[in-house]
Design a protein around this motif. Structure first.
Motif, PDB file in Angstrom:
ATOM      1  N   TYR A   1      33.506 -17.952  -0.766  1.00 33.86           N
ATOM      2  CA  TYR A   1      34.962 -17.850  -0.623  1.00 33.86           C
ATOM      3  C   TYR A   1      35.322 -16.673   0.271  1.00 33.86           C
ATOM      4  O   TYR A   1      36.124 -16.805   1.205  1.00 33.86           O
ATOM      5  CB  TYR A   1      35.647 -17.705  -1.996  1.00 33.86           C
TER       6      TYR A   1
ATOM      7  N   ASN B   1      37.203 -17.054   3.767  1.00 33.95           N
ATOM      8  CA  ASN B   1      38.549 -16.467   3.850  1.00 33.95           C
ATOM      9  C   ASN B   1      38.701 -15.597   5.091  1.00 33.95           C
ATOM     10  O   ASN B   1      39.799 -15.218   5.457  1.00 33.95           O
ATOM     11  CB  ASN B   1      38.836 -15.674   2.573  1.00 33.95           C
ATOM     12  N   GLN B   2      37.587 -15.290   5.744  1.00 34.71           N
ATOM     13  CA  GLN B   2      37.667 -14.527   7.002  1.00 34.71           C
ATOM     14  C   GLN B   2      37.872 -15.437   8.210  1.00 34.71           C
ATOM     15  O   GLN B   2      38.118 -14.972   9.316  1.00 34.71           O
ATOM     16  CB  GLN B   2      36.375 -13.728   7.222  1.00 34.71           C
ATOM     17  N   ARG B   3      37.749 -16.748   8.002  1.00 34.57           N
ATOM     18  CA  ARG B   3      37.964 -17.669   9.132  1.00 34.57           C
ATOM     19  C   ARG B   3      39.429 -17.651   9.548  1.00 34.57           C
ATOM     20  O   ARG B   3      40.309 -17.663   8.697  1.00 34.57           O
ATOM     21  CB  ARG B   3      37.573 -19.102   8.747  1.00 34.57           C
ATOM     22  N   ARG B   4      39.639 -17.584  10.843  1.00 34.50           N
ATOM     23  CA  ARG B   4      40.992 -17.674  11.360  1.00 34.50           C
ATOM     24  C   ARG B   4      41.018 -18.622  12.551  1.00 34.50           C
ATOM     25  O   ARG B   4      40.043 -18.712  13.296  1.00 34.50           O
ATOM     26  CB  ARG B   4      41.489 -16.280  11.818  1.00 34.50           C
ATOM     27  N   THR B   5      42.122 -19.296  12.689  1.00 37.48           N
ATOM     28  CA  THR B   5      42.351 -20.070  13.908  1.00 37.48           C
ATOM     29  C   THR B   5      42.654 -19.081  15.017  1.00 37.48           C
ATOM     30  O   THR B   5      43.494 -18.193  14.849  1.00 37.48           O
ATOM     31  CB  THR B   5      43.546 -21.023  13.689  1.00 37.48           C
TER      32      THR B   5
ATOM     33  N   LEU C   1      49.090 -13.877   8.637  1.00 39.64           N
ATOM     34  CA  LEU C   1      49.439 -14.880   7.631  1.00 39.64           C
ATOM     35  C   LEU C   1      48.779 -14.545   6.316  1.00 39.64           C
ATOM     36  O   LEU C   1      47.707 -13.935   6.286  1.00 39.64           O
ATOM     37  CB  LEU C   1      48.967 -16.269   8.085  1.00 39.64           C
ATOM     38  N   LYS C   2      49.438 -14.959   5.244  1.00 42.33           N
ATOM     39  CA  LYS C   2      48.854 -14.785   3.907  1.00 42.33           C
ATOM     40  C   LYS C   2      48.527 -16.161   3.354  1.00 42.33           C
ATOM     41  O   LYS C   2      49.290 -17.109   3.553  1.00 42.33           O
ATOM     42  CB  LYS C   2      49.839 -14.077   2.966  1.00 42.33           C
ATOM     43  N   ARG C   3      47.408 -16.265   2.655  1.00 40.68           N
ATOM     44  CA  ARG C   3      47.071 -17.544   2.027  1.00 40.68           C
ATOM     45  C   ARG C   3      47.659 -17.598   0.621  1.00 40.68           C
ATOM     46  O   ARG C   3      47.809 -16.563  -0.037  1.00 40.68           O
ATOM     47  CB  ARG C   3      45.558 -17.741   2.030  1.00 40.68           C
ATOM     48  N   LYS C   4      48.007 -18.806   0.196  1.00 39.85           N
ATOM     49  CA  LYS C   4      48.613 -18.965  -1.128  1.00 39.85           C
ATOM     50  C   LYS C   4      47.647 -18.506  -2.215  1.00 39.85           C
ATOM     51  O   LYS C   4      46.446 -18.779  -2.124  1.00 39.85           O
ATOM     52  CB  LYS C   4      48.984 -20.433  -1.369  1.00 39.85           C
TER      53      LYS C   4
ATOM     54  N   GLU D   1      49.290 -21.059  -6.975  1.00 34.72           N
ATOM     55  CA  GLU D   1      50.197 -21.913  -6.183  1.00 34.72           C
ATOM     56  C   GLU D   1      49.503 -23.148  -5.642  1.00 34.72           C
ATOM     57  O   GLU D   1      50.165 -24.057  -5.131  1.00 34.72           O
ATOM     58  CB  GLU D   1      50.784 -21.124  -5.011  1.00 34.72           C
ATOM     59  N   VAL D   2      48.173 -23.154  -5.697  1.00 29.41           N
ATOM     60  CA  VAL D   2      47.463 -24.305  -5.121  1.00 29.41           C
ATOM     61  C   VAL D   2      46.639 -25.072  -6.148  1.00 29.41           C
ATOM     62  O   VAL D   2      46.121 -26.150  -5.838  1.00 29.41           O
ATOM     63  CB  VAL D   2      46.539 -23.886  -3.929  1.00 29.41           C
TER      64      VAL D   2
END
Ligand code: IYR
Length: 229
Positions: free
Chosen positions: A35, A39-43, A217-220, A224-225
């Motif tokens: 995880y 979680n370090q992956r970015r577009t 950006l922040k991830r939910k 929330e998911v």
């Protein structure tokens, strides 16, 4: 008695599933580490033009092609573009559609939702990135005698393969952009694809540019998911 490695069920060959298992503490550790890594992956939209060995791309595609698919039909074709003149054609066609989309086709709500990403119709990455992976979905296959063979859950299958591809790209230390120029039929024409293939995603792959910024950006959060029953 020595257990058998293979068997047939109703005449169909099955092989023993030799799975790797870990002690529970190790499972917890691995799930957390993965995880944190994912979680370090970015577009990324700013690519270096630094080349990537062809072997790397082959491995990324092979990984994507391990994804599950309806009836194991693997209803995908990955077109790999490195030829600068084809990349230029793709950029020009994509920018033409995107210009029209940004000026006339997208709703105000949509344009507003994209403001934090600061995207626009210009797509220089389509020429900068060393490779463009153009993913096609195959709504059906053509058998050797020209008959149509149905594929199943095609969008789900190809979506899964693209997810695997993005994870493989991240794992290799490279970056990607899931680009969706719309409409995308220019890709069918430029790449001369058969009529059973429809463009699904256009994924530039490469190293990030030296100075690369991504939106903050922040991830939910989990609550929330996920809903636990
Ligand atoms: N396809 C356009 C617009 C776009 C749409 C969404 I939804 C995004 O998350 C990002 C961009 C483009 O590629 O610019």
């Amino acid at each position: 008695m020595k257990s058998i490695a293979n068997k047939t069920i109703n005449g169909f060959p099955f092989i023993r599933y030799e799975r790797q298992t870990y002690p529970e503490a190790e499972v917890v550790k691995r799930s957390k580490a993965f995880y944190e890594w994912m979680n370090q992956r970015r577009t990324v939209r700013d690519f270096s033009n630094k080349p990537i060995p062809r072997e790397v791309i082959d491995n990324l595609i092979l990984t994507a092609s391990t994804a599950p698919s309806g009836a194991h039909k693997q209803p995908w074709t990955f077109c790999i573009v490195s030829d600068p003149s084809i990349k230029k054609q793709i950029r020009e066609a994509a920018e033409k559609e995107e210009h029209e989309s940004y000026t006339n086709r997208m709703t105000d709500e949509w344009l507003n939702d994209l403001l934090p990403l600061q995207t626009d119709w210009q797509k220089p990455f389509l020429e900068t990135a060393p490779y463009l992976i153009v993913v096609f979905k195959k709504s059906y296959d053509l058998s050797a005698d020209g008959n149509k063979r149905t594929n199943y859950y095609v969008s789900e299958s190809v979506g899964l393969a693209c997810g695997f591809l993005l994870a493989a790209i991240h794992h290799a230390g490279l970056v990607a952009l899931t680009h969706t120029p719309s409409p995308m039929n220019f890709l069918t024409k430029i790449l001369n694809r058969p009529e059973n293939e429809k463009p699904f995603l256009l994924i530039p792959v490469g190293y990030p540019a030296n100075e690369t910024f991504v939106p903050n950006l922040k991830r939910k959060p989990l609550d929330e998911v996920a809903v636990y029953y």
